[in-house]
Enzyme design. Structure first.
Site, PDB file in Angstrom:
ATOM      1  N   LYS A   1       0.862  -1.190   0.000  1.00  0.00           N
ATOM      2  CA  LYS A   1       0.000   0.000   0.000  1.00  0.00           C
ATOM      3  C   LYS A   1       0.888   1.227   0.000  1.00  0.00           C
ATOM      4  O   LYS A   1       2.018   1.177   0.482  1.00  0.00           O
ATOM      5  CB  LYS A   1      -0.874   0.019   1.261  1.00  0.00           C
TER       6      LYS A   1
ATOM      7  N   ASP B   1      -7.075   4.339  -4.511  1.00  0.00           N
ATOM      8  CA  ASP B   1      -7.726   4.232  -3.198  1.00  0.00           C
ATOM      9  C   ASP B   1      -8.316   5.628  -2.967  1.00  0.00           C
ATOM     10  O   ASP B   1      -8.534   6.361  -3.934  1.00  0.00           O
ATOM     11  CB  ASP B   1      -6.708   3.825  -2.110  1.00  0.00           C
TER      12      ASP B   1
ATOM     13  N   THR C   1     -15.120  -2.720  -7.038  1.00  0.00           N
ATOM     14  CA  THR C   1     -15.171  -2.834  -5.573  1.00  0.00           C
ATOM     15  C   THR C   1     -16.621  -2.781  -5.094  1.00  0.00           C
ATOM     16  O   THR C   1     -17.057  -3.616  -4.289  1.00  0.00           O
ATOM     17  CB  THR C   1     -14.326  -1.740  -4.897  1.00  0.00           C
TER      18      THR C   1
HETATM   19  P1  NDP Z   1     -12.891   7.972  -2.974  1.00  0.00           P
HETATM   20  O1  NDP Z   1     -11.819   8.960  -2.779  1.00  0.00           O
HETATM   21  O2  NDP Z   1     -13.446   7.742  -4.326  1.00  0.00           O
HETATM   22  O3  NDP Z   1     -14.132   8.307  -2.008  1.00  0.00           O
HETATM   23  C1  NDP Z   1     -13.968   8.376  -0.640  1.00  0.00           C
HETATM   24  C2  NDP Z   1     -15.292   8.760  -0.015  1.00  0.00           C
HETATM   25  O4  NDP Z   1     -15.207   8.640   1.392  1.00  0.00           O
HETATM   26  C3  NDP Z   1     -15.677  10.189  -0.292  1.00  0.00           C
HETATM   27  O5  NDP Z   1     -17.067  10.315  -0.305  1.00  0.00           O
HETATM   28  C4  NDP Z   1     -15.067  10.912   0.900  1.00  0.00           C
HETATM   29  O6  NDP Z   1     -15.657  12.171   1.181  1.00  0.00           O
HETATM   30  C5  NDP Z   1     -15.314   9.932   2.003  1.00  0.00           C
HETATM   31  N1  NDP Z   1     -14.279  10.093   3.032  1.00  0.00           N
HETATM   32  C6  NDP Z   1     -12.941   9.955   2.870  1.00  0.00           C
HETATM   33  N2  NDP Z   1     -12.270  10.209   3.999  1.00  0.00           N
HETATM   34  C7  NDP Z   1     -13.213  10.515   4.896  1.00  0.00           C
HETATM   35  C8  NDP Z   1     -13.171  10.888   6.254  1.00  0.00           C
HETATM   36  N3  NDP Z   1     -11.982  10.993   6.918  1.00  0.00           N
HETATM   37  N4  NDP Z   1     -14.346  11.117   6.878  1.00  0.00           N
HETATM   38  C9  NDP Z   1     -15.530  11.000   6.208  1.00  0.00           C
HETATM   39  N5  NDP Z   1     -15.638  10.674   4.913  1.00  0.00           N
HETATM   40  C10 NDP Z   1     -14.497  10.434   4.269  1.00  0.00           C
HETATM   41  O7  NDP Z   1     -12.325   6.611  -2.355  1.00  0.00           O
HETATM   42  P2  NDP Z   1     -12.818   5.104  -2.573  1.00  0.00           P
HETATM   43  O8  NDP Z   1     -14.281   5.066  -2.809  1.00  0.00           O
HETATM   44  O9  NDP Z   1     -11.910   4.481  -3.543  1.00  0.00           O
HETATM   45  O10 NDP Z   1     -12.479   4.478  -1.151  1.00  0.00           O
HETATM   46  C11 NDP Z   1     -13.434   4.399  -0.090  1.00  0.00           C
HETATM   47  C12 NDP Z   1     -13.010   3.310   0.877  1.00  0.00           C
HETATM   48  O11 NDP Z   1     -12.982   2.049   0.191  1.00  0.00           O
HETATM   49  C13 NDP Z   1     -11.624   3.465   1.488  1.00  0.00           C
HETATM   50  O12 NDP Z   1     -11.633   2.935   2.797  1.00  0.00           O
HETATM   51  C14 NDP Z   1     -10.752   2.585   0.602  1.00  0.00           C
HETATM   52  O13 NDP Z   1      -9.583   2.171   1.266  1.00  0.00           O
HETATM   53  C15 NDP Z   1     -11.702   1.432   0.352  1.00  0.00           C
HETATM   54  N6  NDP Z   1     -11.430   0.603  -0.810  1.00  0.00           N
HETATM   55  C16 NDP Z   1     -11.285   1.133  -2.063  1.00  0.00           C
HETATM   56  C17 NDP Z   1     -11.067   0.295  -3.149  1.00  0.00           C
HETATM   57  C18 NDP Z   1     -10.998   0.822  -4.531  1.00  0.00           C
HETATM   58  O14 NDP Z   1     -10.906  -0.002  -5.459  1.00  0.00           O
HETATM   59  N7  NDP Z   1     -11.055   2.122  -4.763  1.00  0.00           N
HETATM   60  C19 NDP Z   1     -10.931  -1.149  -2.975  1.00  0.00           C
HETATM   61  C20 NDP Z   1     -11.175  -1.622  -1.634  1.00  0.00           C
HETATM   62  C21 NDP Z   1     -11.392  -0.759  -0.599  1.00  0.00           C
HETATM   63  P3  NDP Z   1     -14.906  13.514   0.695  1.00  0.00           P
HETATM   64  O15 NDP Z   1     -15.099  13.574  -0.787  1.00  0.00           O
HETATM   65  O16 NDP Z   1     -15.601  14.595   1.429  1.00  0.00           O
HETATM   66  O17 NDP Z   1     -13.478  13.382   1.088  1.00  0.00           O
HETATM   67  O1  2IT Z   2      -7.969  -1.455  -0.672  1.00  0.00           O
HETATM   68  C1  2IT Z   2      -7.913  -1.961  -1.823  1.00  0.00           C
HETATM   69  O2  2IT Z   2      -8.038  -3.174  -1.994  1.00  0.00           O
HETATM   70  C2  2IT Z   2      -7.712  -1.070  -2.960  1.00  0.00           C
HETATM   71  N1  2IT Z   2      -7.627   0.143  -2.761  1.00  0.00           N
HETATM   72  C3  2IT Z   2      -7.557  -1.632  -4.334  1.00  0.00           C
HETATM   73  C4  2IT Z   2      -6.143  -2.071  -4.580  1.00  0.00           C
HETATM   74  C5  2IT Z   2      -5.826  -2.526  -5.989  1.00  0.00           C
HETATM   75  O3  2IT Z   2      -4.650  -2.852  -6.204  1.00  0.00           O
HETATM   76  O4  2IT Z   2      -6.702  -2.559  -6.854  1.00  0.00           O
END
Ligand code: NDP
Ligand code: 2IT
Length: 448
Positions: A129, A169, A212
């Site tokens: 990561k 992420d 995801t």
């Molecule tokens: P994005 O940046 O696309 O979206 C993040 C969302 O979460 C936004 O709505 C954001 O609001 C909100 N957010 C972020 N930080 C905070 C905080 N400290 N408090 C409240 N709201 C918050 O990210 P992803 O959708 O990609 O990721 C979301 C989650 O999913 C994370 O935990 C990530 O690790 C996990 N994840 C992502 C994967 C992927 O493929 N992208 C795979 C597996 C897990 P704002 O816009 O206001 O910041």
């Molecule tokens: O938390 C996660 O699994 C991710 N942000 C996706 C990682 C990836 O390599 O697609």
């Protein structure tokens, strides 16, 4: 749950002493060690050969300065990280997070969990990561580009298609991956699948953007099916409004549920008629604005400041898709009091240990992040396969593979929980099933 095994208590103490002040990392390690108590009783070789001692120590931590020039000509300096945690079963794989809350502890907890998640996908990927405390919010496209170019100018030395393959992420989506890929290609004069989540015209996989969120719903659907029910007619709350949340909403809706609330870091919207996802995509994916703007599309909906209130909304299924520790004990109790049936984690570690305890002791079906959100990285591994083959599958082909992977993850972790005498404890099932494959690989490879 608390640790009872003396060896594991000692190891947890050493992890805390060696990584002082890293609360998120300690939290993630403790949860896994708690699940491993019955495993080490059956497999003393994992202690004799130092496997558990090794798995909590990253193979490599890379930490670097990221200087860049903003639109006003001022020099800005951020900090970059890449933690290459474990390569026992494949090249390091895991996302990059750009958010002001990023610290070494946050990247370490994410990298540690990624080891077990990636193992659960059944695909050959190790755990890693990275990220930065850079905040893309409010920056121009050119500022984001200059930051990404500077970040990759250092990172390129340590990554590669068979070495370490980063992806997105929080704060890292298609735009950032494009700039990072362009700079890697320029510096190295190669066209390699060194990142996943790429745009479709330059090696990206169809369905990676959706993966995801879709995968989370496929996992949840299988869990619900196993318990004799489904998404049909259910009320769902999804926190966040980013990549994971948007496609979780889309798939849950396609499967017959009604999503009534979503959020961002400022507040949440409640729309009893069902959230209009087209409006959310316009606000978040196109305009990069705040979720409050939803009221301009639907004045009859409600907007509330603050994030935690979203968990007080009555729902059957909760899908936390924002960030770590967003559901604490009080929020978990509010969900249970309102009759929540299932909680499946789209975000990484969104429930505190106290919240998980509340869900498990109340009979809520609880799908932990390592399993439930593994569809994103699994599809990244499918992107790597397509890049290696110089070929691309259709959306339907990738989506069908993703579906199979998520169904298998549910069945495997459910079986592991039962095998170790903890039926329905999917936290233990995911930690054990994810651990066994990596531990056996490490054991076979000797002291390395
Ligand atoms: P994005 O940046 O696309 O979206 C993040 C969302 O979460 C936004 O709505 C954001 O609001 C909100 N957010 C972020 N930080 C905070 C905080 N400290 N408090 C409240 N709201 C918050 O990210 P992803 O959708 O990609 O990721 C979301 C989650 O999913 C994370 O935990 C990530 O690790 C996990 N994840 C992502 C994967 C992927 O493929 N992208 C795979 C597996 C897990 P704002 O816009 O206001 O910041
Ligand atoms: O938390 C996660 O699994 C991710 N942000 C996706 C990682 C990836 O390599 O697609």
């Amino acid at each position: 749950m608390s640790l009872k095994n003396e060896y594991l208590i000692g190891l947890m103490g050493r992890v805390i002493a060696r990584n002082p002040g890293e609360a998120e990392f300690h939290q993630a390690v403790r949860e896994v060690l708690e699940s491993l108590e019955p495993v080490i009783e059956k497999n003393p070789q994992f202690i004799e050969n130092g496997i558990i001692e090794s798995i909590v120590e990253p193979e490599r931590i890379i930490k670097f300065r990221v200087p860049w020039v903003d639109d006003s000509g001022k020099v800005q300096v951020n900090r970059g990280y890449r933690i290459q945690f474990n390569s026992a079963i494949g090249p390091y794989k895991g996302g990059l997070r750009f958010h002001p809350s990023v610290t070494e502890s946050v990247i370490k907890f994410l990298g540690f969990e990624q080891i077990f998640k990636n193992s659960l996908t059944g695909l050959p990927i190790g755990g890693g990561k990275g990220g930065s405390d850079f905040d893309p919010k409010g920056k121009s496209d050119r500022e984001v580009m200059r930051f990404c170019q500077s970040f990759m100018t250092e990172l390129y030395k340590y990554v590669g298609a068979d070495v370490d393959v980063p992806a997105g992420d929080i704060g890292v989506g298609g735009r950032e991956i494009g700039y990072l890929f362009g700079q890697y290609k320029r510096i190295t004069s190669t066209f390699h699948g060194v990142l996943t989540g790429k745009g479709i015209p330059y090696g990206g996989s169809l369905a990676r953007t959706e993966a995801t969120g879709f995968g989370l719903c496929y996992f949840t659907e299988e869990l619900l099916k196993d318990k004799g029910t489904s998404f049909e007619g259910k009320t769902v709350v999804v926190s966040g409004s980013g990549n994971v949340a948007i496609y979780a909403n889309q798939k849950a809706t396609e499967l017959g549920a009604k999503v009534v609330a979503m959020s961002d870091s400022n507040g949440y919207i409640y729309d009893k008629n069902g959230v209009d996802l087209k409006a959310i995509k316009q606000i978040k994916e196109v305009e990069r604005k705040r979720i409050k703007e939803y009221l301009n599309y639907h004045p009859e909906a409600e907007y509330h400041e603050g994030c935690s209130g979203i968990w007080k909304i009555k729902c059957d299924i909760a899908l936390p898709c924002a960030t770590q520790n967003e559901i604490d004990e009080a929020s978990a109790k509010a969900l249970v009091a309102n009759g929540v049936m299932a909680v499946c984690e789209g975000a990484n570690m969104p429930s505190t240990p106290e919240a998980i305890e509340v869900f498990q002791s109340s009979g809520v079906f609880f799908g932990p992040a390592k399993a439930a959100n593994a569809g994103g990285v699994a599809t990244s591994a499918l992107e790597m396969s397509q890049n290696s083959m110089r070929y691309s599958w259709t959306f339907e082909e990738v989506d069908a593979k993703l579906h199979d992977i998520m169904v298998n993850i549910y069945r495997n972790i459910s079986a592991a929980a039962e095998e170790y005498g903890m039926k329905d404890n999917l936290v233990a099932g995911a930690n054990i099933a994810g651990f066994m494959k990596v531990a056996n690989a490490m054991n076979a490879q000797g002291v390395v």
